[in-house]
Write an enzyme that holds these catalytic residues in place. Structure first.
Site, PDB file in Angstrom:
ATOM      1  N   ASP A  31       0.847  -1.188   0.000  1.00 54.71           N
ATOM      2  CA  ASP A  31       0.000   0.000   0.000  1.00 54.71           C
ATOM      3  C   ASP A  31       0.890   1.248   0.000  1.00 54.71           C
ATOM      4  OD1 ASP A  31      -3.205   0.531   1.004  1.00 54.71           O
ATOM      5  OD2 ASP A  31      -1.795   2.206   1.127  1.00 54.71           O
ATOM      6  N   ASN A  88     -12.974  -3.001   2.720  1.00 50.23           N
ATOM      7  CA  ASN A  88     -13.852  -1.846   2.859  1.00 50.23           C
ATOM      8  C   ASN A  88     -14.837  -1.824   1.694  1.00 50.23           C
ATOM      9  OD1 ASN A  88     -12.429  -0.917   5.141  1.00 50.23           O
ATOM     10  ND2 ASN A  88     -10.912   0.111   3.857  1.00 50.23           N
ATOM     11  N   GLY A  94     -15.647   3.014   3.984  1.00 43.81           N
ATOM     12  CA  GLY A  94     -14.350   3.656   3.813  1.00 43.81           C
ATOM     13  C   GLY A  94     -13.631   3.273   2.530  1.00 43.81           C
ATOM     14  N   GLN A  95     -14.379   2.704   1.560  1.00 41.79           N
ATOM     15  CA  GLN A  95     -13.735   2.317   0.300  1.00 41.79           C
ATOM     16  C   GLN A  95     -13.433   3.553  -0.540  1.00 41.79           C
ATOM     17  OE1 GLN A  95     -15.959  -0.487  -2.115  1.00 41.79           O
ATOM     18  NE2 GLN A  95     -14.191  -0.882  -3.453  1.00 41.79           N
ATOM     19  N   HIS A 101     -10.479  -5.174  -3.147  1.00 46.07           N
ATOM     20  CA  HIS A 101      -9.158  -5.492  -2.618  1.00 46.07           C
ATOM     21  C   HIS A 101      -9.256  -5.889  -1.158  1.00 46.07           C
ATOM     22  CE1 HIS A 101      -9.916  -1.157  -2.346  1.00 46.07           C
ATOM     23  NE2 HIS A 101      -9.271  -1.179  -1.196  1.00 46.07           N
ATOM     24  N   HIS A 103      -7.175  -5.709   2.262  1.00 49.43           N
ATOM     25  CA  HIS A 103      -6.029  -5.151   2.976  1.00 49.43           C
ATOM     26  C   HIS A 103      -5.468  -6.250   3.872  1.00 49.43           C
ATOM     27  CE1 HIS A 103      -6.906  -0.737   2.364  1.00 49.43           C
ATOM     28  NE2 HIS A 103      -8.114  -1.220   2.146  1.00 49.43           N
TER      29      HIS A 103
HETATM   30  P1  5GP Z   1      -9.708   1.536   0.312  1.00 46.48           P
HETATM   31  O1  5GP Z   1      -9.760   2.866   1.017  1.00 46.48           O
HETATM   32  O2  5GP Z   1     -10.417   1.605  -1.010  1.00 46.48           O
HETATM   33  O3  5GP Z   1     -10.159   0.378   1.151  1.00 46.48           O
HETATM   34  O4  5GP Z   1      -8.177   1.254   0.061  1.00 46.48           O
HETATM   35  C1  5GP Z   1      -7.470   1.816  -0.984  1.00 46.48           C
HETATM   36  C2  5GP Z   1      -6.020   1.738  -0.613  1.00 46.48           C
HETATM   37  O5  5GP Z   1      -5.251   1.977  -1.778  1.00 46.48           O
HETATM   38  C3  5GP Z   1      -5.572   2.783   0.433  1.00 46.48           C
HETATM   39  O6  5GP Z   1      -5.036   2.126   1.564  1.00 46.48           O
HETATM   40  C4  5GP Z   1      -4.531   3.604  -0.321  1.00 46.48           C
HETATM   41  O7  5GP Z   1      -3.453   3.984   0.502  1.00 46.48           O
HETATM   42  C5  5GP Z   1      -4.102   2.676  -1.434  1.00 46.48           C
HETATM   43  N1  5GP Z   1      -3.664   3.361  -2.630  1.00 46.48           N
HETATM   44  C6  5GP Z   1      -4.262   4.411  -3.248  1.00 46.48           C
HETATM   45  N2  5GP Z   1      -3.602   4.743  -4.375  1.00 46.48           N
HETATM   46  C7  5GP Z   1      -2.560   3.872  -4.462  1.00 46.48           C
HETATM   47  C8  5GP Z   1      -1.508   3.710  -5.423  1.00 46.48           C
HETATM   48  O8  5GP Z   1      -1.403   4.416  -6.419  1.00 46.48           O
HETATM   49  N3  5GP Z   1      -0.620   2.702  -5.187  1.00 46.48           N
HETATM   50  C9  5GP Z   1      -0.701   1.887  -4.095  1.00 46.48           C
HETATM   51  N4  5GP Z   1       0.223   0.943  -3.960  1.00 46.48           N
HETATM   52  N5  5GP Z   1      -1.679   2.011  -3.181  1.00 46.48           N
HETATM   53  C10 5GP Z   1      -2.597   2.989  -3.364  1.00 46.48           C
END
Ligand code: 5GP
Ligand code: ZN
Length: 115
Positions: A31, A88, A94-95, A101, A103
């Site tokens: 991440d 999420n 919180g998505q 994906h 985490h």
């Molecule tokens: P969500 O909030 O949708 O559950 O998680 C998205 C995750 O993607 C976040 O933890 C964020 O830090 C990560 N993220 C967002 N943009 C990028 C990126 O360009 N590269 C990587 N490796 N992670 C990303």
């Protein structure tokens, strides 16, 4: 592949990432903004927006993501200490990236329930 999806672009290699695992169904990468000493995202190669749009046809893929996360945790050596897997979904969940994906967080103690 969804042309305007960040994680599809990471899967295709158009956007760089630090990959830690991949197979024919999924890939895993670090991440960008880690919330724990180890914070890895496990994504399907196939574009599915979220758990809210997943269906029974994705049953096998969803199990595959969880087993891949468990294998990565063992391979990286923090499985025995413990870890957190999180999915999420949509706004209240919180998505922020709408490519499903998991985490995988490890390397510290987590509290429950999460905030
Ligand atoms: P969500 O909030 O949708 O559950 O998680 C998205 C995750 O993607 C976040 O933890 C964020 O830090 C990560 N993220 C967002 N943009 C990028 C990126 O360009 N590269 C990587 N490796 N992670 C990303
Ligand atoms: Zn996508």
């Amino acid at each position: 592949m969804s042309s305007d999806c960040l994680f599809c672009k990471i899967a295709s290699g158009d956007i760089p990432s630090t990959r830690v695992y991949e197979d024919d169904v999924c890939l895993a990468f670090e991440d960008l903004h880690p919330q724990a000493p180890t914070h890895i995202l496990v994504i399907p190669r196939q574009h599915v927006a979220s758990m809210d749009t997943a269906g029974t046809e994705h049953k096998e893929m969803l199990g595959h993501l969880l087993l891949a996360a468990a294998k990565i945790a063992r391979d990286k050596g923090f499985a025995e200490d413990g870890y957190r897997t999180v999915i999420n979904t949509n706004g209240d969940g919180g998505q922020t990236v709408f490519h499903l994906h998991v985490h995988l967080l490890g390397g510290r103690q987590f509290v429950f329930p999460p905030g």
